[in-house]
Design an enzyme around this catalytic site. Structure first.
Site, PDB file in Angstrom:
ATOM      1  N   PRO A   2     -52.213   5.159  11.494  1.00  9.26           N
ATOM      2  CA  PRO A   2     -51.571   4.360  10.442  1.00  9.26           C
ATOM      3  C   PRO A   2     -50.818   5.651   9.405  1.00  9.26           C
ATOM      4  O   PRO A   2     -51.314   6.583   9.230  1.00  9.26           O
ATOM      5  CB  PRO A   2     -52.951   4.193   9.538  1.00  9.26           C
ATOM      6  N   GLU A   3     -49.568   5.178   9.029  1.00 11.09           N
ATOM      7  CA  GLU A   3     -48.637   5.995   8.468  1.00 11.09           C
ATOM      8  C   GLU A   3     -48.523   5.550   7.094  1.00 11.09           C
ATOM      9  O   GLU A   3     -49.239   4.614   6.678  1.00 11.09           O
ATOM     10  CB  GLU A   3     -47.209   6.066   9.119  1.00 11.09           C
ATOM     11  N   HIS A  91     -68.522  -0.119  15.036  1.00  9.20           N
ATOM     12  CA  HIS A  91     -67.735   1.067  14.403  1.00  9.20           C
ATOM     13  C   HIS A  91     -67.407   0.800  13.023  1.00  9.20           C
ATOM     14  O   HIS A  91     -66.805   1.656  12.253  1.00  9.20           O
ATOM     15  CB  HIS A  91     -66.290   1.222  15.116  1.00  9.20           C
ATOM     16  N   ARG A 110     -62.539   5.958  16.137  1.00  5.61           N
ATOM     17  CA  ARG A 110     -62.648   7.425  16.683  1.00  5.61           C
ATOM     18  C   ARG A 110     -62.962   8.335  15.905  1.00  5.61           C
ATOM     19  O   ARG A 110     -63.239   9.448  16.228  1.00  5.61           O
ATOM     20  CB  ARG A 110     -61.025   7.700  17.168  1.00  5.61           C
ATOM     21  N   ARG A 151     -34.239  27.873   7.216  1.00  8.42           N
ATOM     22  CA  ARG A 151     -35.463  27.538   8.198  1.00  8.42           C
ATOM     23  C   ARG A 151     -34.917  27.176   9.640  1.00  8.42           C
ATOM     24  O   ARG A 151     -33.752  26.498   9.597  1.00  8.42           O
ATOM     25  CB  ARG A 151     -36.096  26.207   7.798  1.00  8.42           C
TER      26      ARG A 151
END
Length: 270
Positions: A2-3, A91, A110, A151
């Protein structure tokens, strides 16, 4: 994983059911997550009212009168609103039972997610050093330009660095760089202010659109009412390696960067 849009979708889904509600019981069935669930979590939260549900980066804050529960969904976690008393499954690791009869249930196959406790979330070590939110006024192309000087890191890695800006995960980094016409391996310090301004705008637009559409459908993600997001239907490059570029029809190329799939157009992105 999930973002930011998926986490924001979750926040918006659970907030109306949780805010203003008193916690009747905290059930921790398995505290072995990414970091151990605090042994006193139930004692800290029981009897308190959830005042607000907020998001910072990919973290969710359940703000109580005294302290905050910090929740991260990890790679496969989800928060669901349970209204029918459905029994917990394999879970389902944590339940917050509210006086309203609703249960907020955390599922994580997980177990890379987390539930932590803090007196002040913003000063917690995981939160204090985070960069600005990509939809905030603080996030601008000029800010990216100034931070990127000298950078040598690739620009894709640069915008995915949570100390630079939070919540730009792999999917959305691919899409934003395509929209801005920037090659993902170009050195961050060699990109002009004008191009960073286009990139910042692309990040804002893509994340905003994904939030409105409920996030991107991922294998492990379901939002608070069990429905997936639909932004995957709008992805222009991610997951489309070998297909024609939607702009110039050059076959999209896929490479690996830091172990992540990176898809781009060799014709449009420089």
């Amino acid at each position: 994983m999930p973002e930011l849009p998926e986490v924001e979708t979750t926040r918006r889904g659970i907030a109306p059911h949780c805010e203003g509600q008193t916690i009747a019981q905290v059930k921790v069935r398995n505290g072995s997550l990414r970091w151990p669930v605090p042994g006193d979590l139930a004692a800290q939260m029981n009897g308190q009212v959830i005042r607000t549900v907020e998001r910072r980066a990919k973290y969710l804050f359940l703000n109580l009168d005294h302290g905050t529960a910090i929740v991260h969904l990890g790679m496969s976690g989800s928060l669901r609103i349970i209204t029918d008393g459905a029994p917990a499954e394999k879970h389902d690791h944590i339940d917050l039972v509210l006086h309203s009869g609703v249960t907020l249930r955390f599922n994580d196959p997980r177990r890379f997610g987390c539930w932590l406790w803090a007196d002040s979330a913003e000063t917690h070590p995981l939160i204090a050093s985070l960069g600005p939110e990509p939809l905030s006024a603080e996030f601008t192309g000029r800010m990216l330009f100034q931070l990127s000087r000298s950078r040598n890191t690739p620009v894709k890695s640069f915008i995915m660095d949570s100390h630079v800006v939070v919540g730009v995960g792999n999917i959305y980094a691919n899409e934003a760089l395509f929209h801005a016409g920037i090659h993902p391996k170009r050195k961050a310090g060699r990109i002009s202010l004008d191009r960073y301004q286009r990139l910042a705008e692309a990040i804002r637009e893509i994340l905003s659109a994904a939030i409105l559409m409920g996030g991107t459908t991922l294998r492990d993600f379901v939002n608070s009412d069990g429905k997936p997001g639909y932004f995957a239907q709008s992805l222009l490059v991610y997951g489309r390696a070998g297909e024609p570029c939607p702009n110039c029809e050059t076959p999209l190329k896929e490479i690996r960067m830091n172990g992540r799939s990176t898809v781009y157009c060799t014709g449009c992105q420089r």
